[in-house]
Design an enzyme around this catalytic site. Structure first.
Site, short mmCIF file in Angstrom:
data_model
loop_
_atom_site.label_atom_id
_atom_site.label_comp_id
_atom_site.label_asym_id
_atom_site.label_seq_id
_atom_site.Cartn_x
_atom_site.Cartn_y
_atom_site.Cartn_z
N TYR A 208 16.45 59.44 62.13
CA TYR A 208 15.31 58.54 62.29
C TYR A 208 14.58 58.30 60.96
CZ TYR A 208 15.89 59.13 67.34
OH TYR A 208 16.39 59.14 68.61
N LYS B 30 27.11 68.25 66.42
CA LYS B 30 28.47 67.71 66.57
C LYS B 30 29.24 68.06 65.29
CE LYS B 30 29.91 64.68 69.08
NZ LYS B 30 30.95 64.74 70.13
N ASP C 175 27.52 66.73 73.12
CA ASP C 175 28.01 66.00 74.30
C ASP C 175 28.29 66.97 75.45
OD1 ASP C 175 30.03 66.98 72.66
OD2 ASP C 175 31.47 65.43 73.19
N ASP D 182 16.05 64.15 71.13
CA ASP D 182 15.37 63.05 71.79
C ASP D 182 16.05 62.77 73.14
OD1 ASP D 182 13.72 60.92 72.23
OD2 ASP D 182 14.51 59.67 70.61
N ASP E 151 15.01 64.22 77.21
CA ASP E 151 14.75 63.26 78.28
C ASP E 151 15.64 63.54 79.50
OD1 ASP E 151 12.81 61.91 76.89
OD2 ASP E 151 13.62 59.93 77.37
#
Ligand code: NAD
Length: 368
Positions: A142, A193, A226, A250, A254
């Site tokens: 970000y 990852k 994942d 993020d 959620d």
């Protein structure tokens, strides 16, 4: 009796309604002589823009810096959809995070047994769930440079975001996660990852080093982001503390929020670097937004906001016992069947924001 200065930023939409309920809970603690809380109020988001054309003013930034903790409700709403980009409501939130150096975002996902049926998952998968997601908040993709869209001149454009992490950024967030795990169930799951991203390779390596050096007593596992997303909905109770980068955090936080039933239930904390005395800059806020669709109706759920105050007690003021009592008061009120509209489920009646705040305050008073 200790006294703490809280800088309160109600913000927009339902913000002023839910923050009013926090003051009731704080009064119960003051009356019981647990501690006193001095609330100073400021403006952020659309409310600040309307008052002086900025998403947060310099005076309020100075007060945020000087406070023992910042308590913010939410910013934004359709009214400010077309204001200039650098003074949009979210800019106030980002400025606070940046200037206070809040690099660690703590998002607990707790499923109260009384609300297990409000979750999108089956009761046995979520009932009694208690996990903590620690998201790195000031680095990663970000913020990494270059960040741009280039015109390639042949009718094509190229968009670039850059995922960057330095060792120190991973070290400090890993330490926050390990320290938290020691006070909980002593397990950290670190997620990245590393199979396809260099930043994931470094993340895994640094977390393992911090663990070996200072936290070998805590159980550490590494899980690809994942796979973790999948495990979060398959069997979330296997986790205690999850630590991950800004982007994965993020999304995963959620996902975790939906395990618990309602956005109106979820608090969060954002912490900065500890100073020489171990004190950190900190901001506490509910996960939900300003909910313009229900603002002014007196029906918002104040529990996420009250829970955020509870996190301030635990992480900024060393009042873990009082924080436990607030959580117990919330659980008791829910077990007694009291519901705001968002968590109505099969209940026949719902109560207002103010009645829910009164009920939690009364339950807390009884417990203390
Ligand atoms: P939202 O969280 O405000 O609302 C999503 C849905 O959940 C709405 O139906 C709302 O009524 C409901 N809801 C949220 N909090 C609730 C509560 N405490 N009690 C009962 N119901 C509740 O998200 P949104 O609608 O996507 O965004 C609305 C505005 O909030 C936007 O301007 C957005 O940018 C802003 N926002 C701000 C923050 C923040 O300040 N941290 C976070 C998310 C969204």
């Amino acid at each position: 009796m200790a006294s703490y200065k809280i800088f309160l930023l109600p913000g927009d939409g339902i913000g002023p309604e839910v923050t009013a309920e926090v003051e009731k809970v704080a009064k119960v603690l003051s009356d019981a002589r647990v501690a006193t809380f001095e609330f100073e109020k400021g403006l952020v988001g659309g409310a600040a823009y309307d008052a002086h054309g900025k998403a947060i003013g310099e005076d309020d930034m100075a007060r945020a810096q000087a406070a023992d903790a910042v308590l913010l409700a939410a910013v934004g709403g359709p009214k400010w959809a077309n204001v200039p980009y650098d003074v949009r409501p979210e800019a106030g939130l980002l400025r606070l995070r940046k200037d206070l150096g809040l690099f660690a975002n703590l998002r607990p996902a707790v499923c109260y047994p009384a609300l297990a049926d409000a979750s999108a998952l089956k009761r046995e998968i979520v009932e009694g769930l208690d996990i903590m997601i620690v998201r790195e908040l000031t680095g990663g993709v970000y913020f990494g440079e270059p960040k741009e869209i280039i015109d390639l001149g042949n009718g094509q454009k190229r968009a670039i975001d850059t995922q960057v992490y330095d060792t120190f950024e991973i070290e400090r967030i890993a330490k926050v996660a390990f320290e938290l795990a020691r006070k909980r169930s002593n397990k950290v799951t670190s997620s990245e990852k590393h199979n396809v991203m260099k930043s994931g390779v470094l993340w895994k390596e640094v977390v393992a080093e911090v663990h070996a050096k200072s936290y070998a007593d805590v159980k550490l596992e590494h899980m690809l982001a994942d796979a973790l997303g999948m495990q979060l909905v398959r069997w979330p109770k296997q986790f205690d503390v999850i630590v991950t980068d800004n982007l994965f955090g993020d999304m995963l936080s959620d996902v975790a929020s939906m395990l618990t039933g309602s956005l109106g239930m979820l608090p969060s904390a954002s912490l900065g670097e500890a100073d020489a005395e171990g004190k950190r800059k900190a901001m506490y806020e509910p996960v939900h937004g300003s909910a313009p669709d229900i603002a002014g109706k007196g029906i918002a759920n104040p529990i996420a906001m009250i829970g955020s105050f509870g996190m301030a007690l635990r992480y900024s003021f060393g009042l873990g016992h009082a924080a436990d009592m607030i959580e117990k008061a919330i659980a008791d009120v829910l077990a007694a069947g009291l519901r705001t509209a968002d968590i109505k489920g099969d209940a026949t009646q719902t109560i207002s924001t103010s009645a829910m705040g009164d009920a939690v305050a009364a339950s807390l008073q009884k417990t203390l």
